[in-house]
Design a protein around this motif. Structure first.
Motif, PDB file in Angstrom:
ATOM      1  N   THR A 101      23.047  -4.393 105.948  1.00 45.50           N
ATOM      2  CA  THR A 101      23.119  -3.074 106.577  1.00 45.50           C
ATOM      3  C   THR A 101      22.738  -1.987 105.575  1.00 45.50           C
ATOM      4  N   SER A 102      23.223  -2.116 104.353  1.00 41.80           N
ATOM      5  CA  SER A 102      22.908  -1.128 103.319  1.00 41.80           C
ATOM      6  C   SER A 102      21.426  -1.133 102.968  1.00 41.80           C
ATOM      7  N   CYS A 103      20.853  -2.321 102.825  1.00 41.36           N
ATOM      8  CA  CYS A 103      19.417  -2.407 102.511  1.00 41.36           C
ATOM      9  C   CYS A 103      18.573  -1.755 103.605  1.00 41.36           C
ATOM     10  N   ARG A 104      18.946  -2.028 104.860  1.00 43.33           N
ATOM     11  CA  ARG A 104      18.174  -1.458 105.966  1.00 43.33           C
ATOM     12  C   ARG A 104      18.366   0.051 106.090  1.00 43.33           C
ATOM     13  N   ALA A 150      29.032   9.519 100.976  1.00 45.41           N
ATOM     14  CA  ALA A 150      29.875   9.337  99.789  1.00 45.41           C
ATOM     15  C   ALA A 150      29.042   8.969  98.572  1.00 45.41           C
ATOM     16  N   ALA A 151      28.015   8.156  98.797  1.00 47.48           N
ATOM     17  CA  ALA A 151      27.176   7.728  97.667  1.00 47.48           C
ATOM     18  C   ALA A 151      26.412   8.890  97.061  1.00 47.48           C
ATOM     19  N   LEU A 152      26.013   9.826  97.910  1.00 49.28           N
ATOM     20  CA  LEU A 152      25.181  10.923  97.437  1.00 49.28           C
ATOM     21  C   LEU A 152      25.978  12.124  96.957  1.00 49.28           C
ATOM     22  N   SER A 153      27.165  12.312  97.460  1.00 48.11           N
ATOM     23  CA  SER A 153      27.957  13.476  97.079  1.00 48.11           C
ATOM     24  C   SER A 153      28.506  13.295  95.662  1.00 48.11           C
ATOM     25  N   GLY A 154      28.261  14.256  94.843  1.00 44.97           N
ATOM     26  CA  GLY A 154      28.782  14.200  93.476  1.00 44.97           C
ATOM     27  C   GLY A 154      28.166  13.117  92.626  1.00 44.97           C
ATOM     28  N   ASN A 155      27.019  12.569  93.086  1.00 47.24           N
ATOM     29  CA  ASN A 155      26.380  11.475  92.351  1.00 47.24           C
ATOM     30  C   ASN A 155      24.907  11.788  92.226  1.00 47.24           C
ATOM     31  N   ASP A 167      13.659  -1.132  90.355  1.00 47.64           N
ATOM     32  CA  ASP A 167      14.507  -0.646  91.452  1.00 47.64           C
ATOM     33  C   ASP A 167      14.044  -1.197  92.789  1.00 47.64           C
ATOM     34  N   ARG A 168      12.755  -1.064  93.038  1.00 44.46           N
ATOM     35  CA  ARG A 168      12.191  -1.546  94.308  1.00 44.46           C
ATOM     36  C   ARG A 168      12.405  -3.043  94.473  1.00 44.46           C
ATOM     37  N   ASP A 169      12.151  -3.782  93.394  1.00 46.25           N
ATOM     38  CA  ASP A 169      12.301  -5.227  93.452  1.00 46.25           C
ATOM     39  C   ASP A 169      13.748  -5.612  93.742  1.00 46.25           C
ATOM     40  N   PHE A 170      14.670  -4.860  93.172  1.00 48.81           N
ATOM     41  CA  PHE A 170      16.076  -5.159  93.372  1.00 48.81           C
ATOM     42  C   PHE A 170      16.479  -5.017  94.840  1.00 48.81           C
ATOM     43  N   VAL A 171      16.039  -3.965  95.501  1.00 55.11           N
ATOM     44  CA  VAL A 171      16.373  -3.771  96.914  1.00 55.11           C
ATOM     45  C   VAL A 171      15.853  -4.946  97.743  1.00 55.11           C
ATOM     46  N   VAL A 172      14.640  -5.389  97.447  1.00 56.35           N
ATOM     47  CA  VAL A 172      14.066  -6.510  98.183  1.00 56.35           C
ATOM     48  C   VAL A 172      14.809  -7.809  97.865  1.00 56.35           C
ATOM     49  N   LYS A 173      15.222  -7.972  96.622  1.00 55.19           N
ATOM     50  CA  LYS A 173      15.965  -9.168  96.241  1.00 55.19           C
ATOM     51  C   LYS A 173      17.288  -9.266  96.993  1.00 55.19           C
ATOM     52  N   VAL A 174      17.959  -8.150  97.133  1.00 59.66           N
ATOM     53  CA  VAL A 174      19.233  -8.155  97.849  1.00 59.66           C
ATOM     54  C   VAL A 174      19.011  -8.541  99.312  1.00 59.66           C
ATOM     55  N   ARG A 175      17.988  -7.964  99.921  1.00 57.08           N
ATOM     56  CA  ARG A 175      17.666  -8.311 101.312  1.00 57.08           C
ATOM     57  C   ARG A 175      17.314  -9.800 101.432  1.00 57.08           C
ATOM     58  N   ALA A 176      16.462 -10.290 100.540  1.00 57.67           N
ATOM     59  CA  ALA A 176      16.031 -11.684 100.605  1.00 57.67           C
ATOM     60  C   ALA A 176      17.204 -12.641 100.416  1.00 57.67           C
ATOM     61  N   ALA A 177      18.150 -12.251  99.576  1.00 61.09           N
ATOM     62  CA  ALA A 177      19.326 -13.107  99.370  1.00 61.09           C
ATOM     63  C   ALA A 177      20.068 -13.328 100.675  1.00 61.09           C
ATOM     64  N   GLY A 178      20.246 -12.267 101.430  1.00 57.55           N
ATOM     65  CA  GLY A 178      20.953 -12.399 102.695  1.00 57.55           C
ATOM     66  C   GLY A 178      20.221 -13.258 103.697  1.00 57.55           C
ATOM     67  N   LEU A 179      18.902 -13.258 103.635  1.00 56.58           N
ATOM     68  CA  LEU A 179      18.117 -13.993 104.622  1.00 56.58           C
ATOM     69  C   LEU A 179      18.266 -15.506 104.497  1.00 56.58           C
ATOM     70  N   TRP A 180      18.769 -15.979 103.371  1.00 55.42           N
ATOM     71  CA  TRP A 180      19.047 -17.426 103.299  1.00 55.42           C
ATOM     72  C   TRP A 180      20.525 -17.727 103.099  1.00 55.42           C
ATOM     73  N   VAL A 240      19.756   3.352  94.765  1.00 56.93           N
ATOM     74  CA  VAL A 240      19.720   2.021  94.142  1.00 56.93           C
ATOM     75  C   VAL A 240      21.008   1.781  93.359  1.00 56.93           C
ATOM     76  N   ARG A 241      21.501   2.815  92.699  1.00 55.76           N
ATOM     77  CA  ARG A 241      22.751   2.678  91.948  1.00 55.76           C
ATOM     78  C   ARG A 241      23.914   2.322  92.878  1.00 55.76           C
ATOM     79  N   ALA A 242      23.965   2.973  94.024  1.00 55.02           N
ATOM     80  CA  ALA A 242      25.041   2.673  94.978  1.00 55.02           C
ATOM     81  C   ALA A 242      24.922   1.250  95.520  1.00 55.02           C
ATOM     82  N   LEU A 243      23.693   0.809  95.795  1.00 49.47           N
ATOM     83  CA  LEU A 243      23.502  -0.567  96.265  1.00 49.47           C
ATOM     84  C   LEU A 243      23.922  -1.560  95.186  1.00 49.47           C
ATOM     85  N   ALA A 244      23.629  -1.243  93.933  1.00 46.60           N
ATOM     86  CA  ALA A 244      24.018  -2.135  92.834  1.00 46.60           C
ATOM     87  C   ALA A 244      25.538  -2.249  92.729  1.00 46.60           C
ATOM     88  N   ASP A 245      26.233  -1.152  92.955  1.00 42.80           N
ATOM     89  CA  ASP A 245      27.697  -1.207  92.962  1.00 42.80           C
ATOM     90  C   ASP A 245      28.197  -2.190  94.020  1.00 42.80           C
TER      91      ASP A 245
END
Length: 249
Positions: free
Chosen positions: A101-104, A241-246, A55-68, A168-173
């Motif tokens: 924005t989501s990662c931050r 929205a991500a947290l409600s009912g999830n 999970d942690r690695d995924f959040v960092v991967k998404v951020r790193a992708a945007g940086l290039w 993490v699930r919401a970010l993956a969506d």
């Protein structure tokens, strides 16, 4: 004409520009030592569910992708005269502006340190395309980005199907929708060599970990922000929205 497999091999191998064509796949993340090779090892229990190494690695991967990829979108708008490549460039800026924005938003909630610079491998992509122009730029732009997005697509699906952490699930969506969009616009350029793309996705060369990991930001360095364009159509996570009912778990 799309690059041949031999040409692509030459393009992506050697020195600082050697790549695995899996732009988001690096084995260890920032701020935390990886003491286990198991990505499902729980490293923190949060109010949004357990956080694993994966999970942690995924959040960092998404951020790193945007940086290039975000800067490459800007570069595409500056250098390409091909309408389809310019459209793809706009999609990169739009999608990664929203993902950033989501990662931050969620990284401090999960106590995850984010990079400010992409990995040496990823920076090599940028340097390579900065040195190119014309048809070569357009072709390499489309093929590099189609390969890297194709490589991360299965990773997103695995995280989405296995994580017990609501954030993490919401970010993956969001990442799934964005990456599929970027794959599609790269293919619509008509420049993608699918044989070479699939070959390099499935048989990437091995690189040392130092080439695959973004550097830790110096203490006190302001966080780099990838601003969405004024005409953005992609939207960051709505945490309520991500947290409600999830509920996590």
């Amino acid at each position: 004409m799309p690059l041949s497999r031999n040409m692509m091999g030459t393009l992506f191998v050697g020195g600082a520009l050697a790549v695995t064509l899996s732009a988001l796949a690096y084995p260890s993340m920032l701020g935390l030592s990886t003491v286990s090779t198991s990505t499902d090892r729980v490293i923190a229990n949060t109010q949004w569910g357990p956080l694993t190494e994966g999970d942690r690695d995924f959040v960092v991967k998404v951020r790193a992708a945007g940086l290039w990829e975000y800067p490459l979108g800007q570069l595409g708008l500056q250098k390409s005269q091909t309408p389809a490549v310019r459209t793809a460039s706009n999609h990169l800026i739009d999608g990664h502006g929203a993902l950033d924005t989501s990662c931050r938003k969620i990284a401090p909630m999960l106590n995850i340190q984010l990079p400010n610079v992409a990995s040496p491998q990823q920076e090599g992509f940028v340097a390579q395309l900065k040195a190119e122009s014309g048809k070569q730029f357009d072709t390499d732009f489309a093929n590099i980005l189609r390969m890297t997005h194709g490589s991360i697509f299965n990773t997103i699906a695995k995280i989405r199907s296995t994580t017990k952490n609501t954030l993490v699930r919401a970010l993956a969506d969001q990442a799934n929708d964005t990456v599929l969009d970027h794959i599609t616009v790269m293919e619509k350029t008509g420049l993608v060599d699918f044989d070479t793309t699939l070959f390099n996705q499935t048989t990437p060369p091995k690189l040392p970990q130092s080439d695959l990991t973004p550097p830790v930001p110096p203490a006190g360095q302001p966080m780099v922000v990838l601003n969405p364009p004024p005409t953005a159509t992609s939207t960051p996570l709505d945490l309520n929205a991500a947290l409600s009912g999830n509920n996590a778990g």
